[in-house]
Write an enzyme that holds these catalytic residues in place. Structure first.
Site, PDB file in Angstrom:
ATOM      1  N   LYS A 115       0.826  -1.209   0.000  1.00 54.75           N
ATOM      2  CA  LYS A 115       0.000   0.000   0.000  1.00 54.75           C
ATOM      3  C   LYS A 115       0.865   1.266   0.000  1.00 54.75           C
ATOM      4  CE  LYS A 115      -2.390  -1.061   3.803  1.00 54.75           C
ATOM      5  NZ  LYS A 115      -1.838  -2.377   4.183  1.00 54.75           N
ATOM      6  N   ARG A 136      -0.684  -9.535  13.216  1.00 55.57           N
ATOM      7  CA  ARG A 136      -1.227  -8.481  12.350  1.00 55.57           C
ATOM      8  C   ARG A 136      -2.066  -9.075  11.223  1.00 55.57           C
ATOM      9  NH1 ARG A 136       4.057  -5.972  11.013  1.00 55.57           N
ATOM     10  NH2 ARG A 136       3.076  -4.466   9.637  1.00 55.57           N
ATOM     11  N   ARG A 183      11.251  -6.575   5.035  1.00 55.85           N
ATOM     12  CA  ARG A 183      11.162  -5.149   5.343  1.00 55.85           C
ATOM     13  C   ARG A 183      11.702  -4.863   6.749  1.00 55.85           C
ATOM     14  NH1 ARG A 183       5.306  -2.360   4.793  1.00 55.85           N
ATOM     15  NH2 ARG A 183       4.919  -3.101   6.893  1.00 55.85           N
ATOM     16  N   ARG A 205      -9.784   0.644   8.934  1.00 48.33           N
ATOM     17  CA  ARG A 205      -9.420  -0.735   9.251  1.00 48.33           C
ATOM     18  C   ARG A 205     -10.504  -1.453  10.047  1.00 48.33           C
ATOM     19  NH1 ARG A 205      -3.466   0.179   9.067  1.00 48.33           N
ATOM     20  NH2 ARG A 205      -2.320  -1.705   9.548  1.00 48.33           N
TER      21      ARG A 205
HETATM   22  P1  AMP Z   1       0.565   0.282   9.137  1.00 50.01           P
HETATM   23  O1  AMP Z   1       1.766   1.131   8.895  1.00 50.01           O
HETATM   24  O2  AMP Z   1      -0.611   0.716   8.329  1.00 50.01           O
HETATM   25  O3  AMP Z   1       0.861  -1.186   9.004  1.00 50.01           O
HETATM   26  O4  AMP Z   1       0.155   0.516  10.669  1.00 50.01           O
HETATM   27  C1  AMP Z   1       1.031   0.192  11.728  1.00 50.01           C
HETATM   28  C2  AMP Z   1       0.225   0.043  13.012  1.00 50.01           C
HETATM   29  O5  AMP Z   1      -0.421   1.276  13.332  1.00 50.01           O
HETATM   30  C3  AMP Z   1      -0.891  -0.984  12.978  1.00 50.01           C
HETATM   31  O6  AMP Z   1      -0.427  -2.307  13.234  1.00 50.01           O
HETATM   32  C4  AMP Z   1      -1.809  -0.469  14.084  1.00 50.01           C
HETATM   33  O7  AMP Z   1      -1.287  -0.765  15.364  1.00 50.01           O
HETATM   34  C5  AMP Z   1      -1.708   1.044  13.896  1.00 50.01           C
HETATM   35  N1  AMP Z   1      -2.737   1.526  12.934  1.00 50.01           N
HETATM   36  C6  AMP Z   1      -2.505   2.109  11.725  1.00 50.01           C
HETATM   37  N2  AMP Z   1      -3.652   2.433  11.121  1.00 50.01           N
HETATM   38  C7  AMP Z   1      -4.647   2.042  11.953  1.00 50.01           C
HETATM   39  C8  AMP Z   1      -6.058   2.086  11.884  1.00 50.01           C
HETATM   40  N3  AMP Z   1      -6.706   2.595  10.806  1.00 50.01           N
HETATM   41  N4  AMP Z   1      -6.759   1.579  12.930  1.00 50.01           N
HETATM   42  C9  AMP Z   1      -6.150   1.071  14.005  1.00 50.01           C
HETATM   43  N5  AMP Z   1      -4.825   0.985  14.136  1.00 50.01           N
HETATM   44  C10 AMP Z   1      -4.055   1.471  13.113  1.00 50.01           C
END
Ligand code: AMP
Length: 198
Positions: free
Chosen positions: A17, A150, A132, A93
């Site tokens: 993404k 995750r 990564r 999410r």
């Molecule tokens: P990402 O970089 O999108 O993988 O996000 C890293 C972490 O941030 C996730 O594993 C969640 O802990 C938190 N996070 C990011 N976006 C959200 C969201 N929309 N809702 C809840 N937690 C989020």
């Protein structure tokens, strides 16, 4: 107000993404809202929001909806309207987040144009995330147990969001394996269709 291009870029962790967002914002002149990046920025700056989010992020769990929604609300309202719309990356999410986003946009006379869901097999996701983790410094990419959590959280709490957009006729699946350019071409084709439908 004219109808802008507002996209949701959807997919499991490791789907690409972030990489694809960079290309999309450049081509379509969109404002990028990545909740993961915003949380990491808060974390780096040591804000209260960052401290609150950290314990969830480190374990690969979702930060509570009201915290995420408040942060996105601030970001949308703090953005000038110079760009042609928003791309939401890693948000929504959960279904309550998707409902809140619809309300936020409605308040601005806007709506989501469509969702693009990157489809990548689970084994490939795990491989990409571990790779990564070696260079990103992201704690949540460095441990297989956290990666598995995750992916499970995605399946349980986030997949219903795809259904939410499907019901609105806004769901579009794109194959997320191949070269970055090939995937970007497929995404562009979908986006160009949204633009024509307007
Ligand atoms: P990402 O970089 O999108 O993988 O996000 C890293 C972490 O941030 C996730 O594993 C969640 O802990 C938190 N996070 C990011 N976006 C959200 C969201 N929309 N809702 C809840 N937690 C989020």
């Amino acid at each position: 107000m004219k109808d802008l291009l507002n996209l949701v870029l959807f997919g499991p962790p490791g789907a690409g993404k972030g990489t694809q967002s960079e290309h999309i914002i450049e081509k379509y002149n969109l404002t990028h809202i990545s909740t993961g990046d915003l949380f990491r920025k808060h974390l780096g700056e040591g804000t209260d929001l960052g401290k609150l989010a950290q314990k969830y992020m480190d374990e690969g769990n979702l930060v509570p909806d009201e915290v995420v929604i408040g942060m996105v609300d601030d970001k949308i309202n703090g953005t000038s309207t110079a760009a042609s719309g928003f791309i939401f990356d890693g948000f929504p999410r959960t279904v309550p987040q998707a409902e809140a986003l619809d309300r936020l946009l409605e308040g601005k006379g806007q709506r989501i144009s469509g969702m693009i869901a990157l489809d990548v097999p689970e084994e490939e996701l795990k491989k990409r995330l571990l790779a990564r983790g070696k260079t990103s410094g992201r704690v949540d990419d460095q441990n297989e147990e956290k990666i598995n959590n995750r992916i499970q959280v995605y399946a349980k709490e986030t997949l219903p969001v795809a259904e939410y957009y499907e019901q609105q006729g806004k769901f579009n699946k794109v194959k997320g394996i191949g070269s970055i350019n090939e995937i970007f071409e497929s995404i562009s084709t979908v986006i160009d269709n949204f633009s024509q439908e307007k």
